[in-house]
Design a protein around this motif. Structure first.
Motif, PDB file in Angstrom:
ATOM      1  N   UNK A   1      53.146  52.385  51.357  1.00  0.00           N
ATOM      2  CA  UNK A   1      53.195  51.454  50.236  1.00  0.00           C
ATOM      3  C   UNK A   1      53.413  50.023  50.720  1.00  0.00           C
ATOM      4  N   UNK A   2      54.135  49.820  51.804  1.00  0.00           N
ATOM      5  CA  UNK A   2      54.320  48.461  52.329  1.00  0.00           C
ATOM      6  C   UNK A   2      52.991  47.880  52.798  1.00  0.00           C
ATOM      7  N   UNK A   3      52.186  48.692  53.469  1.00  0.00           N
ATOM      8  CA  UNK A   3      50.867  48.233  53.897  1.00  0.00           C
ATOM      9  C   UNK A   3      49.989  47.903  52.698  1.00  0.00           C
ATOM     10  N   UNK A   4      50.018  48.765  51.694  1.00  0.00           N
ATOM     11  CA  UNK A   4      49.205  48.540  50.501  1.00  0.00           C
ATOM     12  C   UNK A   4      49.644  47.284  49.754  1.00  0.00           C
ATOM     13  N   UNK A   5      50.938  47.056  49.650  1.00  0.00           N
ATOM     14  CA  UNK A   5      51.437  45.862  48.967  1.00  0.00           C
ATOM     15  C   UNK A   5      51.017  44.596  49.699  1.00  0.00           C
ATOM     16  N   UNK A   6      51.081  44.626  51.012  1.00  0.00           N
ATOM     17  CA  UNK A   6      50.696  43.454  51.804  1.00  0.00           C
ATOM     18  C   UNK A   6      49.204  43.152  51.667  1.00  0.00           C
ATOM     19  N   UNK A   7      48.381  44.196  51.513  1.00  0.00           N
ATOM     20  CA  UNK A   7      46.933  44.013  51.422  1.00  0.00           C
ATOM     21  C   UNK A   7      46.462  43.725  49.998  1.00  0.00           C
ATOM     22  N   UNK A   8      47.293  43.979  49.005  1.00  0.00           N
ATOM     23  CA  UNK A   8      46.881  43.822  47.606  1.00  0.00           C
ATOM     24  C   UNK A   8      46.577  42.368  47.278  1.00  0.00           C
ATOM     25  N   UNK A   9      45.618  42.184  46.388  1.00  0.00           N
ATOM     26  CA  UNK A   9      45.159  40.828  46.066  1.00  0.00           C
ATOM     27  C   UNK A   9      46.013  40.129  45.019  1.00  0.00           C
ATOM     28  N   UNK A  10      46.803  40.879  44.253  1.00  0.00           N
ATOM     29  CA  UNK A  10      47.557  40.266  43.154  1.00  0.00           C
ATOM     30  C   UNK A  10      48.833  41.056  42.900  1.00  0.00           C
ATOM     31  N   UNK A  11      49.747  40.436  42.148  1.00  0.00           N
ATOM     32  CA  UNK A  11      50.959  41.136  41.743  1.00  0.00           C
ATOM     33  C   UNK A  11      50.613  42.309  40.828  1.00  0.00           C
ATOM     34  N   UNK A  12      49.606  42.135  40.002  1.00  0.00           N
ATOM     35  CA  UNK A  12      49.216  43.235  39.106  1.00  0.00           C
ATOM     36  C   UNK A  12      48.831  44.465  39.916  1.00  0.00           C
ATOM     37  N   UNK A  13      48.080  44.265  41.009  1.00  0.00           N
ATOM     38  CA  UNK A  13      47.708  45.379  41.875  1.00  0.00           C
ATOM     39  C   UNK A  13      48.941  45.982  42.546  1.00  0.00           C
ATOM     40  N   UNK A  14      49.865  45.135  42.951  1.00  0.00           N
ATOM     41  CA  UNK A  14      51.079  45.638  43.610  1.00  0.00           C
ATOM     42  C   UNK A  14      51.921  46.477  42.655  1.00  0.00           C
ATOM     43  N   UNK A  15      52.034  46.026  41.424  1.00  0.00           N
ATOM     44  CA  UNK A  15      52.785  46.804  40.449  1.00  0.00           C
ATOM     45  C   UNK A  15      52.117  48.154  40.183  1.00  0.00           C
ATOM     46  N   UNK A  16      50.794  48.154  40.096  1.00  0.00           N
ATOM     47  CA  UNK A  16      50.068  49.403  39.842  1.00  0.00           C
ATOM     48  C   UNK A  16      50.264  50.390  40.997  1.00  0.00           C
ATOM     49  N   UNK A  17      50.207  49.894  42.225  1.00  0.00           N
ATOM     50  CA  UNK A  17      50.409  50.746  43.390  1.00  0.00           C
ATOM     51  C   UNK A  17      51.812  51.337  43.402  1.00  0.00           C
ATOM     52  N   UNK A  18      52.797  50.488  43.168  1.00  0.00           N
ATOM     53  CA  UNK A  18      54.186  50.947  43.182  1.00  0.00           C
ATOM     54  C   UNK A  18      54.446  51.939  42.064  1.00  0.00           C
ATOM     55  N   UNK A  19      53.936  51.640  40.875  1.00  0.00           N
ATOM     56  CA  UNK A  19      54.177  52.515  39.735  1.00  0.00           C
ATOM     57  C   UNK A  19      53.534  53.881  39.932  1.00  0.00           C
TER      58      UNK A  19
END
Length: 288
Positions: A133-151
């Motif tokens: 998840x840390x790798x995915x958050x760093x690569x995500x293009x927006x906060x919206x994408x980061x929230x979706x990944x985490x959720x």
């Protein structure tokens, strides 16, 4: 209202993002933080009636220290009422998750009782899930994408995790709704348990005894009243404290700060921005 929010953002020195949609998992809240200051950050982790996860990503430095001098670097989990904990760092970017203790066991894979008044490395609990998840958050293009990944990660973990007793969940909800002003004996009668059984089950599944949980919920409400500028005498009376001295002792016990110091601390200003309800939109609120 808008000018008040901007003022608090300036004090807090953070850019804050919030999702525009509720979590797929009841009892889960998300917020994103990016350090927008020119120097090191040093803010308290003000106790809250939730288990707190901080998933940091990026190249910044993030360290948490407790009253004993012990330090934890990187992503972490803070149990209920972890004591006087401070977060320090520079160029910090992270997603913070607040978990109701009713769902914390399932999401974390460890009983909240094992996190009582402590901070532990999230890597010790999640292992590969955290690295991914840390790798995915760093690569995500927006906060919206980061929230979706985490959720999505939280929802998957919740689906396979253990449930608390319905009676325990009901007692927790009653404590929260009453803002900690409820007799534990009455709650035991309400769910048809003895006080001893309620104490044992609640402590093992939530992480605190019922009375301590009520004290934490009451403190949190009082802390926000103080931050809003309310007089300490009135806050003590309205929140169910015996007197102002009682409020003073409890604030010091939870945070290591006096009520007046806590009221002006930027940690609560950040809190009001990140966790205000209702969530109207997604966006990064920038300091002005």
């Amino acid at each position: 209202m808008r000018s008040s929010v901007r003022e608090r953002e300036t004090v807090a020195r953070w850019d804050v993002a919030r999702p525009s949609w509720p979590s797929r998992t009841a009892g889960v809240s998300l917020a994103g933080f990016r350090d927008s200051s020119a120097g090191p950050v040093d803010v308290p982790l003000v106790p809250h009636p939730a288990v707190t996860l901080v998933v940091e990503f990026g190249d910044g430095l993030f360290v948490v220290g407790d009253a004993t001098g012990r330090q934890q670097r990187g992503s972490l989990v803070a149990g209920l009422a972890p004591g006087a904990v401070r977060m320090r760092g520079e160029n910090v970017t992270c997603v913070e998750v607040r978990l109701s203790p009713v769902v914390a066991y399932a999401v974390l894979g460890v009983c909240p009782a094992e996190l009582d008044r402590t901070v532990v490395a999230l890597d010790d609990l999640w292992g590969r899930d955290l690295s991914r998840i840390r790798e995915q958050l760093a690569d995500a293009a927006s906060w919206e994408d980061r929230f979706a990944l985490t959720d999505s990660l939280l929802a998957r973990r919740r689906e396979t995790g253990p449930l608390v007793d319905p009676e325990v969940a009901r007692v927790w909800d009653r404590i929260v709704i009453s803002r900690g002003r409820v007799r534990i004996e009455d709650l035991a009668d309400e769910v048809g348990w003895s006080r001893r059984l309620l104490w044992s089950r609640f402590r093992s599944q939530i992480g605190l005894p019922p009375k301590r949980a009520a004290t934490l919920v009451r403190f949190r409400h009082a802390a926000h009243r103080l931050a809003a500028g309310d007089n300490a005498v009135r806050v003590a009376a309205d929140c169910g404290y015996v007197d102002q001295s009682h409020l003073h002792r409890e604030v010091v016990a939870f945070t290591g700060m006096t009520p007046s110091t806590l009221a002006g601390d930027p940690g609560l200003a950040v809190d009001d921005i990140a966790w205000a309800e209702p969530v109207a939109h997604l966006g990064v609120m920038r300091k002005t």
